[in-house]
Motif scaffolding. Structure first.
Motif, PDB file in Angstrom:
ATOM      1  N   VAL A  46       0.824  -1.207   0.000  1.00  0.00           N
ATOM      2  CA  VAL A  46       0.000   0.000   0.000  1.00  0.00           C
ATOM      3  C   VAL A  46       0.862   1.262   0.000  1.00  0.00           C
ATOM      4  N   ARG A  47       0.274   2.372  -0.363  1.00  0.00           N
ATOM      5  CA  ARG A  47       0.994   3.644  -0.453  1.00  0.00           C
ATOM      6  C   ARG A  47       1.560   4.091   0.888  1.00  0.00           C
ATOM      7  N   PHE A  48       0.758   3.953   1.959  1.00  0.00           N
ATOM      8  CA  PHE A  48       1.179   4.441   3.274  1.00  0.00           C
ATOM      9  C   PHE A  48       1.204   3.285   4.289  1.00  0.00           C
ATOM     10  N   PRO A  49       2.257   2.491   4.284  1.00  0.00           N
ATOM     11  CA  PRO A  49       2.302   1.338   5.199  1.00  0.00           C
ATOM     12  C   PRO A  49       2.557   1.749   6.645  1.00  0.00           C
ATOM     13  N   CYS A  50       1.948   1.004   7.559  1.00  0.00           N
ATOM     14  CA  CYS A  50       2.147   1.237   8.991  1.00  0.00           C
ATOM     15  C   CYS A  50       3.528   0.749   9.411  1.00  0.00           C
ATOM     16  N   MET A  51       4.191   1.506  10.281  1.00  0.00           N
ATOM     17  CA  MET A  51       5.499   1.104  10.788  1.00  0.00           C
ATOM     18  C   MET A  51       5.528   0.988  12.318  1.00  0.00           C
ATOM     19  N   SER A  52       4.374   1.137  12.961  1.00  0.00           N
ATOM     20  CA  SER A  52       4.358   1.004  14.423  1.00  0.00           C
ATOM     21  C   SER A  52       4.554  -0.446  14.854  1.00  0.00           C
ATOM     22  N   ASP A  53       4.386  -1.372  13.890  1.00  0.00           N
ATOM     23  CA  ASP A  53       4.597  -2.790  14.180  1.00  0.00           C
ATOM     24  C   ASP A  53       5.723  -3.346  13.314  1.00  0.00           C
ATOM     25  N   ALA A  54       6.718  -2.518  13.031  1.00  0.00           N
ATOM     26  CA  ALA A  54       7.785  -2.916  12.107  1.00  0.00           C
ATOM     27  C   ALA A  54       8.506  -4.174  12.569  1.00  0.00           C
ATOM     28  N   TYR A  55       8.726  -4.297  13.877  1.00  0.00           N
ATOM     29  CA  TYR A  55       9.476  -5.432  14.421  1.00  0.00           C
ATOM     30  C   TYR A  55       8.505  -6.339  15.179  1.00  0.00           C
ATOM     31  N   ASP A  56       8.291  -7.520  14.635  1.00  0.00           N
ATOM     32  CA  ASP A  56       7.261  -8.430  15.088  1.00  0.00           C
ATOM     33  C   ASP A  56       7.398  -8.767  16.580  1.00  0.00           C
ATOM     34  N   ARG A  57       6.329  -8.547  17.310  1.00  0.00           N
ATOM     35  CA  ARG A  57       6.355  -8.740  18.766  1.00  0.00           C
ATOM     36  C   ARG A  57       6.562 -10.198  19.151  1.00  0.00           C
ATOM     37  N   LYS A  58       5.917 -11.114  18.425  1.00  0.00           N
ATOM     38  CA  LYS A  58       6.064 -12.538  18.747  1.00  0.00           C
ATOM     39  C   LYS A  58       7.489 -13.015  18.481  1.00  0.00           C
ATOM     40  N   LEU A  59       8.112 -12.521  17.415  1.00  0.00           N
ATOM     41  CA  LEU A  59       9.484 -12.906  17.118  1.00  0.00           C
ATOM     42  C   LEU A  59      10.442 -12.356  18.176  1.00  0.00           C
ATOM     43  N   ARG A  60      10.154 -11.148  18.653  1.00  0.00           N
ATOM     44  CA  ARG A  60      10.991 -10.573  19.713  1.00  0.00           C
ATOM     45  C   ARG A  60      10.889 -11.410  20.984  1.00  0.00           C
ATOM     46  N   GLN A  61       9.673 -11.830  21.324  1.00  0.00           N
ATOM     47  CA  GLN A  61       9.490 -12.653  22.518  1.00  0.00           C
ATOM     48  C   GLN A  61      10.161 -14.012  22.338  1.00  0.00           C
ATOM     49  N   LEU A  62      10.070 -14.559  21.131  1.00  0.00           N
ATOM     50  CA  LEU A  62      10.726 -15.830  20.853  1.00  0.00           C
ATOM     51  C   LEU A  62      12.228 -15.711  21.079  1.00  0.00           C
ATOM     52  N   ALA A  63      12.821 -14.593  20.648  1.00  0.00           N
ATOM     53  CA  ALA A  63      14.261 -14.392  20.841  1.00  0.00           C
ATOM     54  C   ALA A  63      14.630 -14.413  22.316  1.00  0.00           C
ATOM     55  N   HIS A  64      13.833 -13.760  23.131  1.00  0.00           N
ATOM     56  CA  HIS A  64      14.115 -13.738  24.572  1.00  0.00           C
ATOM     57  C   HIS A  64      13.945 -15.127  25.182  1.00  0.00           C
ATOM     58  N   ASP A  65      12.940 -15.868  24.741  1.00  0.00           N
ATOM     59  CA  ASP A  65      12.720 -17.215  25.262  1.00  0.00           C
ATOM     60  C   ASP A  65      13.885 -18.134  24.907  1.00  0.00           C
ATOM     61  N   VAL A  66      14.323 -18.054  23.642  1.00  0.00           N
ATOM     62  CA  VAL A  66      15.433 -18.887  23.190  1.00  0.00           C
ATOM     63  C   VAL A  66      16.720 -18.494  23.903  1.00  0.00           C
ATOM     64  N   ALA A  67      16.941 -17.190  24.063  1.00  0.00           N
ATOM     65  CA  ALA A  67      18.146 -16.714  24.743  1.00  0.00           C
ATOM     66  C   ALA A  67      18.208 -17.225  26.181  1.00  0.00           C
ATOM     67  N   GLU A  68      17.065 -17.252  26.839  1.00  0.00           N
ATOM     68  CA  GLU A  68      17.031 -17.751  28.218  1.00  0.00           C
ATOM     69  C   GLU A  68      17.382 -19.243  28.253  1.00  0.00           C
ATOM     70  N   GLU A  69      16.851 -20.001  27.305  1.00  0.00           N
ATOM     71  CA  GLU A  69      17.139 -21.435  27.248  1.00  0.00           C
ATOM     72  C   GLU A  69      18.621 -21.697  26.996  1.00  0.00           C
ATOM     73  N   LEU A  70      19.226 -20.863  26.147  1.00  0.00           N
ATOM     74  CA  LEU A  70      20.621 -21.064  25.761  1.00  0.00           C
ATOM     75  C   LEU A  70      21.612 -20.428  26.738  1.00  0.00           C
ATOM     76  N   GLY A  71      21.095 -19.700  27.715  1.00  0.00           N
ATOM     77  CA  GLY A  71      21.972 -19.033  28.670  1.00  0.00           C
ATOM     78  C   GLY A  71      22.565 -17.738  28.153  1.00  0.00           C
ATOM     79  N   TYR A  72      21.844 -17.092  27.237  1.00  0.00           N
ATOM     80  CA  TYR A  72      22.344 -15.864  26.615  1.00  0.00           C
ATOM     81  C   TYR A  72      21.683 -14.601  27.177  1.00  0.00           C
ATOM     82  N   SER A  73      20.804 -14.735  28.134  1.00  0.00           N
ATOM     83  CA  SER A  73      20.035 -13.584  28.611  1.00  0.00           C
ATOM     84  C   SER A  73      20.914 -12.478  29.179  1.00  0.00           C
ATOM     85  N   ASP A  74      22.108 -12.832  29.667  1.00  0.00           N
ATOM     86  CA  ASP A  74      22.954 -11.826  30.285  1.00  0.00           C
ATOM     87  C   ASP A  74      23.505 -10.824  29.278  1.00  0.00           C
TER      88      ASP A  74
END
Length: 296
Positions: A163-191
């Protein structure tokens, strides 16, 4: 030095379709995930099984990467069983390309069937709580060139892309961001995993002290020269986006400091954190849904 034809070609729908058709005819892999490797992080592509690589210079209508530390090739393969395409090296405004040309790969990926984009970059840390080697999940961005009208969507809009005027308030997917934090915690990368706002500048010169101070006050946690333009085009085309910044150096904020930003430091930090980043991304890919609407 770029030729006139390389600079003036801007990536129309027809150009992107020609490129996608050429790639489709030369590989049996039909990627659903696209990955862009930032400076020093090309090792992500080496995790792909049964890889098939194409030099950018051999791909019709593709720009050429001119930055040291960027291999300059497109690699198809599977990661954790999922078909992927990986850019080993990206394109930047400071290389002299029009902004529409440096984002052409995102539209080609869309035409190839990619649904999710994972982008990585090396960035300078503005947030004083960040350390070199930290990894920042992008939750938002500040498009500084966009304030001056330098936007990859400028010009006539092609509705076949979005579309001509795309929304960017959701540019970075919230579920993917949460997945990254979950995986990081499992792998010991949260620090060393952070979440923050990325500011893009044109480059290629690193920022002055005054510029760093200004950007920090505007709310930026990290600063770099890529990613945002690609995300804008990917979101315009309806793809989900997730992005990581490897904090490769701390931005100089003190006039009495003797520190200086340099590209070699960026590459070295990438090498030191490369294996962990690759493991984080590959684990995330293994848990992606089969389409844009699926949860993990």
């Amino acid at each position: 030095m770029l030729s006139v034809s390389e600079v003036t070609s801007r990536g129309s729908y027809e150009e992107c379709q020609t490129t996608a058709d050429w790639l489709r005819s030369n590989t049996q892999i039909r990627p659903t995930v696209g990955i862009v490797c930032g400076s020093g992080m090309g090792g992500l592509a080496e995790m792909l099984k049964d890889p098939q690589a194409f030099k950018y210079s051999d791909i019709p209508n593709f720009p050429k990467s001119t930055v040291h530390g960027h291999a300059g090739q497109l690699v198809f393969g599977t990661l954790k069983g999922r078909p992927c395409v990986c850019m080993q090296g990206r394109f930047h405004l400071y290389e002299g390309y029009p902004i529409q040309k440096i984002t052409l790969p995102m539209r080609v990926f869309k035409l190839l069937g990619v649904e999710t984009m994972i982008l990585t970059n090396a960035a300078g840390g503005l947030n004083q709580d960040y350390k070199v080697g930290d990894v920042m999940v992008l939750k938002d961005h500040i498009n500084m060139p966009g304030f001056a009208g330098i936007n990859p969507l400028a010009g006539p809009n092609d509705d076949r892309f979005g579309v001509r005027f795309p929304c960017m308030s959701d540019a970075y997917d919230r579920k993917l961001r949460q997945l990254a934090h979950d995986v990081a915690e499992e792998l010991g990368y949260s620090d060393f995993l952070r979440e923050g706002v990325y500011c893009v500048l044109g480059g290629p010169s690193f920022e002055t002290i005054a510029e760093c101070r200004m950007l920090h006050r505007l709310g930026a946690d990290a600063v770099g020269m890529s990613t945002v333009h690609e995300v804008i085009v990917a979101r315009h085309a309806g793809m989900r986006c997730f992005a990581l910044s490897l904090i490769s150096n701390r931005a100089v904020m003190d006039y009495d400091s003797e520190e200086k930003a340099n590209h070699e430091e960026v590459l070295e930090t990438g090498r030191q954190r490369a294996d962990q980043l690759a493991r984080l991304v590959s684990t995330m890919v293994s848990r992606l849904g089969n389409d844009n609407n699926n949860s993990f």
